[in-house]
Design an enzyme around this catalytic site. Structure first.
Site, short mmCIF file in Angstrom:
data_model
loop_
_atom_site.label_atom_id
_atom_site.label_comp_id
_atom_site.label_asym_id
_atom_site.label_seq_id
_atom_site.Cartn_x
_atom_site.Cartn_y
_atom_site.Cartn_z
N SER A 149 0.84 -1.19 0.00
CA SER A 149 0.00 0.00 0.00
C SER A 149 0.88 1.26 0.00
CB SER A 149 -0.94 -0.04 1.21
OG SER A 149 -1.97 0.92 1.10
N ASP B 95 -8.92 -6.44 -4.66
CA ASP B 95 -8.57 -5.09 -4.19
C ASP B 95 -9.29 -4.04 -5.04
OD1 ASP B 95 -7.31 -2.75 -3.32
OD2 ASP B 95 -5.33 -3.67 -3.25
N HIS C 92 -8.37 -5.05 -0.36
CA HIS C 92 -7.03 -4.48 -0.17
C HIS C 92 -6.35 -5.03 1.08
CE1 HIS C 92 -3.75 -1.65 -0.50
NE2 HIS C 92 -4.04 -1.09 0.66
#
Length: 362
Positions: free
Chosen positions: A148, A314, A343
């Site tokens: 991320s 995601d 995610h």
């Protein structure tokens, strides 16, 4: 030498000039380590956390650390990152609120930075991490690993320090934040700034004694959490009952509302709203191609072997964004993590993540 309190260590890395030309004096980074740096000083692995993470990658909560590790299973004997082989380091990001210099830190005038803390880009945050590596005399990294927001910085490490990193592992991330991703950020930023307690960002001084804008940040976290989980998972857990024909509700509230309230309140207990703003805006500014001839040119400048992994469910960082990163000349075949969790699968699917990391640091 760096100071140590509990498992957390602190290093002064000097002044830092940001992308925008603002100098942040006397920057401190908080970090944790596992293992021992070898005599050649080249067995280090850097782990980079996501938006609301910190340096405590693995291990229980304890003094000075209110939460347990966020990537348990990644570091340890027999784990992908083994302290018997690797010197693993993780730092709280510049702009954070877990010991590193950020908006809640004391400025040279003796007051918290608050609204005066400058806007940051991922490149600024990597520059601080590079300064920490210099401070610790780490000459090269076996790997720089992040998911991320951490994956954004891992890519920047590959571009900014091409001769210092042998492997880059970028998980559930992107080469440049998209309009859709910035759009999801916008109401989160507004929620915090609209809280009456925000006071323009200078809520640390007890002007009214009413505390920080935690209600606004709780709403911001609720919005973000929706993007962290898949639509299918939320519908399965909190959707309509086939027999009753209505979503599960208790006391007049839908169960999914209570679920989001829980995650909003949970973050408010441990995070600074100004750091949430600074770090979210740094993600908005992420673009490895800026000033480098575009994304393709930036990817082509990475000399490290590049491992890219995406989560198939995601919806915040769609798999297509990872597929683009995997077109880099040094990239290995794209890895796809299968998860129902969206995610957050990059944190939850421990065995799949372990396989990805183990293959990169073999």
């Amino acid at each position: 030498m760096p100071a140590t309190r509990g498992g957390r260590q602190y290093a002064d890395v000097g002044d830092l000039r940001t992308d925008a030309g603002v100098v942040i004096p006397n920057v401190t980074l908080a970090y944790e380590t596992w293992g021992t740096l070898n005599a050649r000083r080249d067995n280090a692995v850097l782990v980079l956390h996501a938006l609301t993470g910190d340096a405590h990658v693995v291990g229980p909560a304890g003094p000075g650390q209110s939460t347990p590790g966020w990537w348990d299973g990644l570091i340890g004997n027999g784990a992908p990152l083994d302290p018997d082989r690797h010197f693993v380091i993780a730092a709280n990001v510049l702009g954070g609120c877990q010991g590193s210099t950020g908006p809640s830190s004391t400025a040279p005038d003796g007051l918290p930075y608050g609204s005066r803390f400058p806007r940051l880009t991922p490149r600024d945050q990597v520059a601080a991490e590079v300064a920490l590596a210099d401070r610790l005399d780490i000459r090269s990294f076996v790997a720089v690993i992040g998911g991320s927001m951490g994956g954004m910085r891992a890519l920047e490490w590959g571009v900014m320090q091409p001769d210092r990193v042998r492997n880059v592992v970028a998980i559930a991330t992107c080469a440049a934040y998209s309009g859709d991703q910035i759009a999801w950020s916008a109401p989160q930023l507004t929620a915090i700034r609209s809280d009456p307690r925000y006071r323009g960002g200078d809520y640390y001084v007890e002007a009214g004694g009413d505390g920080p804008p935690l209600a606004g940040m709780a709403v911001a976290r609720q919005i973000a959490h929706i993007t962290y989980r898949s639509a299918a998972e939320l519908d399965e857990r909190f959707g309509r009952d086939e027999q009753a024909g209505e979503a599960v509700a208790s006391g007049g509230r839908f169960a999914v509302q209570s679920y989001l309230d829980h995650h909003g309140d949970k973050l408010a207990a441990r995070f600074d709203p100004n750091s949430y703003l600074v770090l979210t805006e740094s993600m908005n500014l992420h673009d490895i191609g800026r000033g480098r001839g575009g994304v393709d040119a930036a990817l082509a400048s990475i000399r490290a072997e590049l491992t890219v992994a995406v989560v198939d469910s995601d919806r915040l960082f769609p798999p297509a964004q990872g597929a683009l990163i995997a077109t880099a000349p040094t990239a290995r075949p794209l890895r796809t993590l299968h998860s129902a969790h969206g995610h957050d699968g990059f944190l939850i699917e421990a065995e799949q993540i372990a396989d990805v990391v183990r293959s990169a640091v073999r």
